[in-house]
Motif scaffolding. Structure first.
Motif: not given
Length: 470
Positions: A81-85
């Motif tokens: 998802g490419g969502h990691n901070v």
């Protein structure tokens, strides 16, 4: 770009893009118009330029991309998802194995199972499972990726009743560092399956997940209650006593910051400093109303939005408060039960950010989370009471970054002797390497090192919160 990728494979004369044998998806390089949008991840503060983005459409593509990268000695980043901070889904001068086009979800309602591809988002899962009144523990933002959240553990509204996401994981299909396809479960490669339940993306590329589902909704009692920031200390003390004996059906997340300008919030409250307790009751609505009644009556809240609503709708309620492309910087830790001196620290620092978009989020754990024995999965610190994340948020072009990054660090330092480990998915990109060990504890971490050494001895998959092999 020609000189950059001339050494990583032959180029198509028609497109000028490097080719990968047996790859059927799309290859994207810097000379293509959508390269910048394709390399962007959720955290706008991340600006990395991969040599090639391999947008896969199936498991065979993932195998081909990994083998290609290994054959040409390229760095590998894995994007779900490419969502990691921390922005680990993209790397400089390497290849991004991009699963974002692989978002299929299949549900078996009779056996309460879901099969989910590695690029799916939690909104995809909820949309399909809620058609049957089923769900499993997922994130509290619907555009969070399934893969990253699951592999790190998976906290969400349902965890106190149904366990973490990893506690509901049945099996995975995974491409190893050698480009081989394995199935991992309790019966097949059980050591790898153990490590995948909390150990992050250290062990391979998961192309498919099998989850256990539970009866949830489709209508649940859920919503936030808002109090003025000046009441935060008193409300927190009441909240501490309230959740200590709350049934496991009740999941709560406390948010400190300004009230976001959502349509359901009156305009006169927008951007006003608030303590907000979000709740979701995973049981009969009438039981939830009885459970929440004392909290809803305490200190005359400014706004009470608790009510029956579709679970899938509630899962996406916070999406617009954590927008793709904004800049994010986090510090995080697990906490014990909220003693008075800890409450004083939280209330004293939580509202000192400069950006109106910065906030603090605190997740109540316990329940089914703590009933799983330490070491049964790779997820650590199961006996902690809360996970807190201090989130500096500012839009591109705003000058809050330095000030609010400093705010998170001061706040984190003030929590010093209360710290009890950390949730690996909440770690940022500039953490001390010892914090990865802190996420697991010594015995679990050492066992993860053994599994890493077996399945990825060359540390091919190191764009993550890395567990180094021996």
């Amino acid at each position: 770009m020609t000189t950059m990728i001339a050494d990583v494979g032959h180029r198509s004369q028609e497109t000028g893009v490097a080719e990968i044998g047996d790859f059927r998806g799309r290859l994207i390089s810097a000379d293509q118009a959508d390269y910048d949008t394709t390399r962007a991840v959720w955290n706008g503060a991340i600006d990395r330029r991969p040599r090639l983005i391999a947008r896969c459409i199936g498991t065979s593509d993932v195998i081909a991309a990994v083998r290609f990268a290994r054959g040409h000695d390229l760095e590998i980043a894995i994007r779900g998802g490419g969502h990691n901070v921390a922005g680990t889904a993209v790397c400089d001068d390497g290849i991004v194995v991009d699963l974002s086009a692989m978002r299929g979800v299949r549900v078996d309602p009779a056996n309460r199972r879901a099969w989910v591809q590695g690029g799916a988002l939690w909104g995809d899962v909820d949309h399909e499972t809620q058609a049957y009144g089923l769900a499993t523990t997922g994130g509290i933002v619907s555009h969070t990726g399934v893969a990253g959240l699951t592999l790190g553990g998976g906290v969400g509204w349902l965890m106190r009743k149904h366990g973490l996401t990893v506690d509901n994981l049945v099996a995975v299909d995974l491409v190893t560092a050698d480009g081989e396809l394995l199935r991992a479960s309790e019966d097949e490669h059980p050591d790898l399956f153990w490590a995948l339940r909390g150990g992050g993306g250290n062990f391979g590329v998961v192309t498919s997940f099998e989850f256990r589902l539970h009866a949830v909704g489709p209508t649940v009692l859920a919503g936030p209650i808002l109090w003025d920031a000046n009441d935060a200390g008193d409300v927190l003390r009441f909240y501490r006593d309230f959740v200590r004996d709350a049934p496991c059906e009740l999941g709560t997340v406390v948010r400190f910051g300004t009230a976001p300008p959502l349509p359901v919030i009156p305009e006169e409250l927008h951007w006003r400093p608030m303590m907000i307790v979000g709740s979701c009751y995973a049981g009969p609505i009438e039981d939830g109303e009885k459970t929440l009644r004392p909290l809803r009556a305490f200190r005359s809240p400014l706004l009470d939005l608790v009510g029956p609503k579709p679970y899938a709708v509630f899962q996406s309620a916070l999406d617009s408060t954590v927008v793709h492309g904004w800049n994010y910087y986090w510090k995080s830790t697990h906490l014990p039960e909220l003693r008075d001196d800890l409450i004083d620290v939280i209330a004293g620092h939580a509202f000192s950010a400069s950006s109106p978009r910065s906030y603090v989020a605190m997740f109540h754990l316990k329940g089914a989370v703590s009933r799983v024995a330490e070491g049964e999965t790779a997820f650590g610190n199961r006996q902690a009471s809360h996970a807190i994340t201090l989130d500096a948020v500012w839009r591109p072009g705003e000058d809050y970054g330095d000030r609010d990054t400093a705010w998170t660090k001061r706040f984190f330092a003030a929590l010093g002797h209360f710290r009890e480990g950390v949730y690996v998915n909440f770690l940022g990109g500039d953490e001390d390497p010892d914090r990865v060990r802190e996420a697991y504890g010594d015995s679990v971490y050492d066992r993860l090192v053994d599994v890493k050494t077996t399945y990825d001895p060359d540390n091919v998959f190191h764009h993550n919160q890395n567990i180094r092999p021996v």
